[in-house]
Design an enzyme around this catalytic site. Structure first.
Site, PDB file in Angstrom:
ATOM      1  N   GLY A 132       0.855  -1.205   0.000  1.00  0.00           N
ATOM      2  CA  GLY A 132       0.000   0.000   0.000  1.00  0.00           C
ATOM      3  C   GLY A 132       0.878   1.237   0.000  1.00  0.00           C
ATOM      4  N   ASP A 161      -2.492   6.707   1.109  1.00  0.00           N
ATOM      5  CA  ASP A 161      -2.526   7.869   1.983  1.00  0.00           C
ATOM      6  C   ASP A 161      -1.687   7.678   3.263  1.00  0.00           C
ATOM      7  OD1 ASP A 161      -3.954  10.338   2.876  1.00  0.00           O
ATOM      8  OD2 ASP A 161      -4.697   8.948   4.417  1.00  0.00           O
ATOM      9  N   LEU A 162      -1.858   6.515   3.902  1.00  0.00           N
ATOM     10  CA  LEU A 162      -1.153   6.274   5.163  1.00  0.00           C
ATOM     11  C   LEU A 162       0.362   6.245   4.953  1.00  0.00           C
ATOM     12  CD1 LEU A 162      -1.464   5.413   8.218  1.00  0.00           C
ATOM     13  CD2 LEU A 162      -1.066   3.105   7.391  1.00  0.00           C
ATOM     14  N   ARG A 210      -0.203  -1.748  -6.406  1.00  0.00           N
ATOM     15  CA  ARG A 210      -0.703  -2.081  -7.751  1.00  0.00           C
ATOM     16  C   ARG A 210      -0.297  -1.035  -8.769  1.00  0.00           C
ATOM     17  NH1 ARG A 210      -6.561  -4.074  -5.608  1.00  0.00           N
ATOM     18  NH2 ARG A 210      -5.907  -6.180  -5.160  1.00  0.00           N
ATOM     19  N   LYS A 230       2.107   7.470  21.211  1.00  0.00           N
ATOM     20  CA  LYS A 230       2.160   8.888  21.588  1.00  0.00           C
ATOM     21  C   LYS A 230       2.785   9.030  22.973  1.00  0.00           C
ATOM     22  CE  LYS A 230      -1.878  10.178  18.834  1.00  0.00           C
ATOM     23  NZ  LYS A 230      -1.640  11.290  17.936  1.00  0.00           N
ATOM     24  N   HIS A 235      -8.355   3.337  19.777  1.00  0.00           N
ATOM     25  CA  HIS A 235      -7.613   4.383  20.487  1.00  0.00           C
ATOM     26  C   HIS A 235      -8.188   4.694  21.887  1.00  0.00           C
ATOM     27  CE1 HIS A 235      -5.903   4.736  16.609  1.00  0.00           C
ATOM     28  NE2 HIS A 235      -6.723   5.625  16.103  1.00  0.00           N
ATOM     29  N   LYS A 278     -15.747  13.900  14.672  1.00  0.00           N
ATOM     30  CA  LYS A 278     -15.110  14.627  13.562  1.00  0.00           C
ATOM     31  C   LYS A 278     -15.800  15.976  13.431  1.00  0.00           C
ATOM     32  CE  LYS A 278     -12.998  10.961  11.355  1.00  0.00           C
ATOM     33  NZ  LYS A 278     -11.560  11.083  11.462  1.00  0.00           N
ATOM     34  N   LYS A 280      -9.162  20.469  17.767  1.00  0.00           N
ATOM     35  CA  LYS A 280      -8.456  19.179  17.681  1.00  0.00           C
ATOM     36  C   LYS A 280      -7.808  18.986  19.043  1.00  0.00           C
ATOM     37  CE  LYS A 280      -5.570  15.927  15.831  1.00  0.00           C
ATOM     38  NZ  LYS A 280      -6.047  14.587  15.569  1.00  0.00           N
TER      39      LYS A 280
HETATM   40  C1  BG6 Z   1      -7.011   7.184  12.880  1.00  0.00           C
HETATM   41  C2  BG6 Z   1      -8.442   7.291  12.424  1.00  0.00           C
HETATM   42  O1  BG6 Z   1      -6.771   5.937  13.455  1.00  0.00           O
HETATM   43  O2  BG6 Z   1      -6.762   8.202  13.835  1.00  0.00           O
HETATM   44  C3  BG6 Z   1      -8.717   8.659  11.824  1.00  0.00           C
HETATM   45  O3  BG6 Z   1      -8.695   6.296  11.441  1.00  0.00           O
HETATM   46  C4  BG6 Z   1      -8.335   9.741  12.806  1.00  0.00           C
HETATM   47  O4  BG6 Z   1     -10.076   8.803  11.447  1.00  0.00           O
HETATM   48  C5  BG6 Z   1      -6.918   9.515  13.322  1.00  0.00           C
HETATM   49  O5  BG6 Z   1      -8.396  10.978  12.129  1.00  0.00           O
HETATM   50  C6  BG6 Z   1      -6.605  10.475  14.447  1.00  0.00           C
HETATM   51  O6  BG6 Z   1      -5.241  10.365  14.750  1.00  0.00           O
HETATM   52  P1  BG6 Z   1      -4.463  11.573  15.416  1.00  0.00           P
HETATM   53  O7  BG6 Z   1      -3.114  11.003  15.727  1.00  0.00           O
HETATM   54  O8  BG6 Z   1      -4.442  12.672  14.412  1.00  0.00           O
HETATM   55  O9  BG6 Z   1      -5.261  11.935  16.629  1.00  0.00           O
END
Ligand code: BG6
Length: 499
Positions: free
Chosen positions: A31, A35-36, A65, A199, A257, A343, A348
């Site tokens: 992959g 994105d990841l 791919r 973290k 998480h 979301k 944040k």
């Molecule tokens: C990911 C989720 O695991 O964690 C995302 O799939 C989310 O949807 C992200 O945005 C949040 O991570 P962080 O480290 O930015 O708090």
């Protein structure tokens, strides 16, 4: 104190305060154009390289791919990491480590070709680390092909596989994946990732609780009134609607998480700080959490979510949830735990708040004990990692002028220890290269964490009638989340208003 290491003695600071450099590895990212990989994995590997923690002979193979050539893939990574072309020798050196192989995860012949590239005299004795940055339905086909082509055999060296979250879509799929993996890999080869465990403040929970005297005697239902955990994001669904609209916030954030953070805050002390002892205690804790009653759960959707690209116009997917949980064990019985994540909120912020009970009695004339500020321990995970303790204190001025003060520190203000703080993915990639599973999720834990939420997810899936509350974008979420606490005469400690 000195510790023997077979080569003479070293101090414990030398043992623990220095990052252990990774051994020489072959890192293979499935992959790799996704994105990841672009946002997290390659930057994390570059960070390790920059800090001198990636072995000089480590090579990184991107797979996917997409038909990149070596040059176009390096250009792609260079564009992502360095905005264009590498400008320093270090950046140039990092790009030279990278190669690319076109791979269809369902085709054994493609894996046979990958095996020819990797199992060579100069590479085969190194540990191989396969990172599956793939949608979870591709995990088993990819691992089966790794297995069939001998890439998981440990005849020459260690072979490890990292699984990105979400591991499964529900309890049944997680159990079935674990079962299939059992025939292909040992648990020691499996690294299920939850980047929150990488973290800094989350890891600090171990030290705060188990390396200090002052908290542990108070860390129970006699002294703690409630626990709140918030993971608020300003981002909406962005370009991930294909995944998120199927998953929803409970699968995306709570099953992993939030539950991981909760288990570190509330588990019993492990006998020793080792991968299995820590994970045994986490498992016991998760098993002690009471089944979630639907009346203790709030779900909501941000306004205009159904107009986002890739989202079904009829979607009932929750982009916000708040839950009340109870842990049925001697330490926590009766202490409510409130979790919320969403979301498109006003800020944040990820924070854990431990709210202590009020004093037994107020000795101050005219002041009720309820009027005194309760002690609150704030563990701030992001954006600024740090700790605060709110106390009732004397304000300057008249004799009994009281007010809340917070003792606090944040990591950013600490003098540099000489070692860079690693980003969560860099920390976890380093641990995996060194074979340390402490911060990774074991199969039994993943199954029990799905089990915890499955009843609620089923209840929501069956309920096609009730109205899903809406909340304004960039607000503090739905009123229903406040009402959930109001029933207990409580409020969310941390406001989600944009300051
Ligand atoms: C990911 C989720 O695991 O964690 C995302 O799939 C989310 O949807 C992200 O945005 C949040 O991570 P962080 O480290 O930015 O708090």
């Amino acid at each position: 104190m000195n510790v023997g290491n077979g080569k003479g003695s070293i101090s414990w600071q030398e043992l623990f305060c220095r990052e252990q450099k990774a051994s020489e590895c072959e890192i293979i990212i499935f992959g790799a154009s996704g994105d990841l990989a672009g946002r997290k994995l390659f930057p994390a590997l570059y960070c390790l390289h920059e800090c001198g923690l990636l072995h000089k002979n480590t090579r990184i193979t991107g797979c996917g791919r997409h038909s990149f050539t070596l040059e176009t893939f390096r250009d792609h990574i260079s564009g992502t990491l360095f905005n264009a072309h590498p400008s320093t020798a270090q950046e140039q050196e990092f790009l030279q480590k990278i190669s690319y192989t076109v791979l269809d995860y369902t085709k054994e012949e493609d894996f046979a070709r990958l095996a020819d590239e990797l199992v060579t005299e100069d590479k085969k004795y190194k540990p191989f680390l396969f990172y599956l940055a793939l949608p979870s339905p591709l995990y088993i086909p990819a691992v089966e092909n790794l297995y069939k082509t001998g890439l998981l055999s440990e005849k020459y060296g260690k072979r490890r596989v990292i699984f990105e979250k979400p591991f499964g879509f529900d309890l049944q799929s997680a159990v079935s994946m674990n079962r299939s993996l059992k025939d292909l890999l040992t648990e020691e080869q499996i690294y299920r990732i939850d980047h929150y465990l990488g973290k800094e403040t989350v890891q600090n929970i171990f030290l705060l609780r188990f390396a200090n005297r002052i908290f542990e005697p108070l860390w129970n239902r006699d002294h703690i009134a409630a626990i709140q955990i918030t993971a608020a994001e300003t981002l909406g669904v962005e370009k991930r609607a294909g995944y998120f609209d199927q998953a929803g916030i409970v699968r995306d954030m709570f099953q992993n998480h939030l539950l991981e953070m909760l288990s570190l805050v509330t588990m019993e002390s492990p006998e020793i700080f080792s991968a299995d002892a820590v994970r045994d205690e986490k498992l016991k804790l998760i098993r002690a959490i009471r089944k979630i009653a639907p009346a203790d759960a709030v779900r909501a959707q941000y306004e205009h979510y159904t107009e986002e690209e890739g989202v079904s116009p009829f979607s009932r997917t929750e982009t916000f949830a708040a839950l009340r949980l109870f842990i049925d064990n001697a330490r926590w019985q009766t202490v409510p735990v409130y979790l919320r994540a969403g979301k498109c909120l006003g800020v944040k912020k990820t924070e854990i708040d431990i709210i202590f009970k009020e004093v037994d009695k107020s000795i101050f004339p005219g002041i009720n004990k309820e009027d005194l500020q309760r002690n609150i321990l704030h563990l701030s995970v992001q954006p600024r990692e740090g700790i605060g303790l709110t106390l009732e204190a004397k304000m300057p001025g008249p004799k009994l002028c009281m007010g809340a003060l917070t003792l606090s520190f944040d990591y950013a203000s600490l003098p540099q220890s000489g070692t860079e703080t690693l980003d969560a993915y860099a920390r976890l990639l380093l641990d995996c290269q060194n074979g340390d599973q402490t911060l990774f999720i074991r199969s039994d834990i993943i199954e029990h964490s799905w089990q915890l939420y499955q009843g609620l997810l089923d209840h929501w899936a069956e309920d096609r009638k009730s109205i899903i509350p809406q909340y304004k974008q960039y607000s503090e979420g739905p009123q229903e989340a406040k009402d959930l606490l109001k029933r207990d005469n409580a409020v969310w400690i941390d406001s989600l208003y944009r300051k």
